[in-house]
Design a protein around this motif. Structure first.
Motif, short mmCIF file in Angstrom:
data_model
loop_
_atom_site.label_atom_id
_atom_site.label_comp_id
_atom_site.label_asym_id
_atom_site.label_seq_id
_atom_site.Cartn_x
_atom_site.Cartn_y
_atom_site.Cartn_z
N HIS A 269 5.70 -31.09 -60.14
CA HIS A 269 5.62 -32.55 -59.95
C HIS A 269 6.87 -33.06 -59.24
CE1 HIS A 269 4.66 -36.75 -60.84
NE2 HIS A 269 5.93 -36.89 -61.20
N ALA A 270 8.04 -32.58 -59.64
CA ALA A 270 9.29 -33.06 -59.04
C ALA A 270 9.37 -32.72 -57.56
CB ALA A 270 10.48 -32.48 -59.79
N ARG A 271 8.79 -31.62 -57.14
CA ARG A 271 8.80 -31.24 -55.73
C ARG A 271 7.83 -32.08 -54.90
NH1 ARG A 271 9.01 -24.64 -56.65
NH2 ARG A 271 11.29 -24.45 -56.59
N GLU A 272 6.79 -32.57 -55.55
CA GLU A 272 5.76 -33.33 -54.84
C GLU A 272 6.00 -34.83 -54.87
OE1 GLU A 272 2.18 -32.22 -56.79
OE2 GLU A 272 2.21 -30.14 -56.06
N ARG A 273 6.60 -35.33 -55.93
CA ARG A 273 6.74 -36.77 -56.12
C ARG A 273 7.93 -37.31 -55.33
NH1 ARG A 273 4.16 -41.45 -57.42
NH2 ARG A 273 5.38 -42.80 -58.81
N GLU A 274 7.70 -38.28 -54.48
CA GLU A 274 8.78 -38.88 -53.68
C GLU A 274 9.16 -40.24 -54.24
OE1 GLU A 274 8.32 -39.04 -49.52
OE2 GLU A 274 8.09 -36.86 -49.27
N GLN A 275 10.45 -40.49 -54.33
CA GLN A 275 11.00 -41.77 -54.75
C GLN A 275 12.28 -41.99 -53.94
OE1 GLN A 275 9.81 -43.70 -58.30
NE2 GLN A 275 8.35 -43.16 -56.69
N GLY A 276 12.47 -43.17 -53.40
CA GLY A 276 13.68 -43.45 -52.64
C GLY A 276 13.81 -42.62 -51.39
N GLY A 277 12.69 -42.21 -50.81
CA GLY A 277 12.73 -41.47 -49.56
C GLY A 277 12.94 -39.98 -49.69
N ALA A 278 12.92 -39.46 -50.92
CA ALA A 278 13.11 -38.02 -51.11
C ALA A 278 12.32 -37.57 -52.32
CB ALA A 278 14.59 -37.69 -51.29
N ALA A 279 11.96 -36.28 -52.35
CA ALA A 279 11.33 -35.72 -53.53
C ALA A 279 12.30 -35.85 -54.70
CB ALA A 279 10.97 -34.26 -53.30
N ILE A 280 11.76 -36.19 -55.88
CA ILE A 280 12.65 -36.45 -57.00
C ILE A 280 13.38 -35.20 -57.48
CG2 ILE A 280 11.30 -38.45 -57.77
CD1 ILE A 280 10.22 -36.69 -60.06
N VAL A 281 12.96 -34.02 -57.05
CA VAL A 281 13.68 -32.81 -57.41
C VAL A 281 15.11 -32.84 -56.87
CG1 VAL A 281 13.07 -31.40 -55.39
CG2 VAL A 281 13.40 -30.29 -57.62
N GLU A 282 15.36 -33.68 -55.84
CA GLU A 282 16.71 -33.80 -55.29
C GLU A 282 17.57 -34.82 -56.04
OE1 GLU A 282 17.80 -31.82 -53.11
OE2 GLU A 282 15.91 -30.89 -52.49
N HIS A 283 16.97 -35.60 -56.92
CA HIS A 283 17.73 -36.60 -57.68
C HIS A 283 18.58 -35.90 -58.74
CE1 HIS A 283 14.74 -40.10 -56.66
NE2 HIS A 283 15.08 -39.37 -55.60
N ALA A 284 19.81 -36.33 -58.89
CA ALA A 284 20.75 -35.63 -59.78
C ALA A 284 20.23 -35.58 -61.21
CB ALA A 284 22.11 -36.32 -59.74
N ASP A 285 19.67 -36.67 -61.73
CA ASP A 285 19.24 -36.66 -63.12
C ASP A 285 18.02 -35.77 -63.33
OD1 ASP A 285 19.72 -37.69 -65.82
OD2 ASP A 285 17.71 -38.56 -65.59
#
Length: 582
Positions: free
Chosen positions: A319-335
């Motif tokens: 899910h984190a690799r597929e879901r985009e938020q803020g212009g990027a996949a959420i897997v890149e978000h620090a939290d």
């Protein structure tokens, strides 16, 4: 909903690189435990888990089982999957070759148990309980009972289950009321049991219940409990299922999770005949005999927590690799990375703990060296409540984290993120709640042993922390964690039983956290050596290093909190008057 991918590479890493597979191979009757054989079995088990069991996980959860007065019908596809499971020989992987099993070590059985539970926990509980029944019957059953039942249980042609709990008893088995009346060389049982997992179903030709009951002249309390083998169908002269026994499933529970696993209320003697059964082992020694099943099942519960945690991690990562938020996949978000690392790092060390403790079982059972066998059994005794308690706590915690990574979508059943949490939530409760595991660890494995088994474990961990194990690097953070564990051990040994019991759960969690750091250090050492040697799998070994580093820096500090609670004393609990203050 993400597909399940069996972690075969991770299992092979643990089985053949982190653990000492050569030592297992050197045990009697373990000559076939070679890397090629291990790889073939793990790969094939992974294919079966991914292609046969996993596709039934969500549908079984939605459909559940169907109860009627005639019995229980399993969820669609389960009976066929079970036939294929038995036909492929999976049920007998670790079974005694004398009874048709493959005779493979328990450590390999633990690896496949992880895969079955990750793919489909409801299904996996059926062979899990059969394996426990095999252990009890093999250790305590008469030759006549073994001749009729063991081959069929080892193969999976018949399934087994444990019938312990009663409505008024719960975990207090001293209150068991089910009674057994003599009938020639057999017995007739009358009473009721609740929460009997896979106690009734349509997937096998017979169901073998191991039931706790009291003889007419039995003393009160746990010393008056005997163990009986009670089949659904009474075998005829040729050993085939014959007359239906006077035993019925009165209902199935409507549960939070494991919907495709029938949790049954069983009654014995409603027709007035009594359920025909045979004594297993010695009269009035049933609880001791049952613990042969229970201890094996408790280890498997920890493996179950591991498997479901890995399933939840895979879903969250996809899910984190597929879901985009803020212009990027959420897997890149620090939290989100923090949460994923918290899952994966704990899964790595829990997998090592589950497999290493299973390997100790193999040494305890198979070694021809008495001293080595005794030391290994002590290690098993110490680690089993940690595997069950800490492992199932992690299962729940990591499944919960998986939902958080999904965000609002995790709270929607259609995504499938909630099912792992609903399923695994039972694991800290059954086979002895985790509070009971903590009491067992502190009361039986620490105080009664005067700390010898725990100190031997700490000494082995010190060798890794100091860099004395295989000439590896020192691990100062692990050394600090061991200082906390050693001090807590001394505190509980000096505190007396009542004060120690109040802090038993904190001690169990401290042990799990520090032992996890031991495996993180070992994983890091192996990964570093592979990278230094110029491996072709750079990403894999760098990932193992990253997860080990995260564990030591972000998870191991939890040990300070558990240690502080223990050192703070038990007064905050013991001085509370339950009647007036709660």
């Amino acid at each position: 909903m993400a597909d399940y991918h069996a972690p075969t590479r991770d299992l092979m890493f643990m089985l053949t690189e982190v653990l000492d597979d050569a030592h297992i191979r050197g045990l009697p009757d373990c000559d076939d435990y070679e890397p090629d054989t291990i790889s073939a079995i793990v790969d094939e088990a992974g294919r079966f888990a991914s292609s046969v069991l996993a596709p039934l996980n969500a549908s079984g959860d939605a459909e559940g089982v169907d109860w009627s007065a005639d019995g229980v019908t399993s969820a669609s596809g389960f009976a066929d999957a079970y036939d294929r499971f038995v036909e492929a020989g999976w049920n007998g992987l670790t079974g005694d070759p004398e009874h048709g099993g493959m005779g493979m070590p328990r450590v390999l059985g633990a690896a496949t148990t992880e895969l079955w539970n990750a793919a489909n926990m409801s299904f996996a509980l059926c062979p899990l309980l059969t394996a426990s029944a095999v252990d009890a019957l093999a250790h305590h059953g008469s030759d006549d009972l073994k001749a009729v039942y063991l081959d069929r249980l080892v193969s999976g042609e018949w399934t087994g289950c444990m019938d312990l709990t009663e409505p008024q008893a719960g975990s207090d088995l001293a209150q068991v009321r089910t009674r057994a009346e003599p009938d020639g060389e057999a017995w007739r049982l009358f009473g009721q049991k609740i929460y009997i997992t896979w106690g009734e179903h349509d997937m096998a030709g017979n169901i073998v219940h191991l039931v706790l009951a009291r003889l007419p002249d039995a003393p009160a309390g746990v010393k008056g409990i005997s163990l009986f083998l009670v089949p659904k169908y009474i075998p005829d002269a040729d050993g085939n299922p014959g007359e239906r026994n006077d035993m019925r499933c009165a209902s199935v529970e409507h549960k939070l999770g494991i919907h495709a696993c029938p949790t049954c209320t069983m009654t014995y003697g409603e027709d007035g005949r009594g359920a025909l059964g045979w004594l297993v082992g010695e009269a009035n020694r049933g609880l001791a005999h049952m613990f042969t099943m229970m201890n094996a099942a408790r280890h498997k519960m920890g493996v179950q927590g591991l498997g479901v945690a890995d399933r939840a991690y895979q879903q969250a990562l996809a899910h984190a690799r597929e879901r985009e938020q803020g212009g990027a996949a959420i897997v890149e978000h620090a939290d989100v990375k923090r949460m994923l690392l918290s899952m994966r790092s704990r899964i790595d060390v829990l997998r090592a703990l589950c497999l290493d403790s299973a390997a100790a079982m193999d040494v305890a059972e198979r070694s021809d060296d008495d001293a080595e066998r005794a030391a290994a059994q002590t290690r098993v005794d110490v680690l089993t409540p940690i595997v069950k308690g800490w492992g199932t706590e992690l299962g729940v915690s990591l499944a919960d984290t998986g939902i958080q990574i999904h965000g609002g979508m995790g709270y929607i059943e259609e995504t499938g993120a909630a099912q792992p949490l609903r399923d695994v939530r039972i694991a800290p409760i059954y086979e002895g709640t985790n509070g009971i595991q903590a009491i067992d660890l502190v009361g039986r494995k620490l105080l009664r042993d005067e700390g010898r088994g725990m100190r031997a474990l700490i000494a082995d961990m010190r060798a890794t922390a100091d860099g004395r194990a295989d000439g590896a690097n020192p691990h100062p953070a692990l050394a600090e964690g061991l200082d906390l564990l050693e001090q807590a051990t001394d505190t509980l040994l000096a505190a007396g039983r009542d004060a120690a019991m109040a802090n038993a759960f904190n001690y169990l969690m401290l042990c799990g956290t520090v032992v996890g750091a031991w495996y993180a250090a070992r994983i890091a050492d192996v990964a570093q050596a592979a990278l230094a040697a110029g491996t072709d799998e750079t990403d894999f070994y760098e990932a193992r290093q990253a997860c080990a580093r995260f564990y030591v820096r972000q998870v191991l500090p939890d040990a300070r909190g558990y240690a502080a609670r223990i050192e703070g004393g038990a007064d905050a609990i013991d001085t509370v008057d339950a009647a007036r203050h709660l």
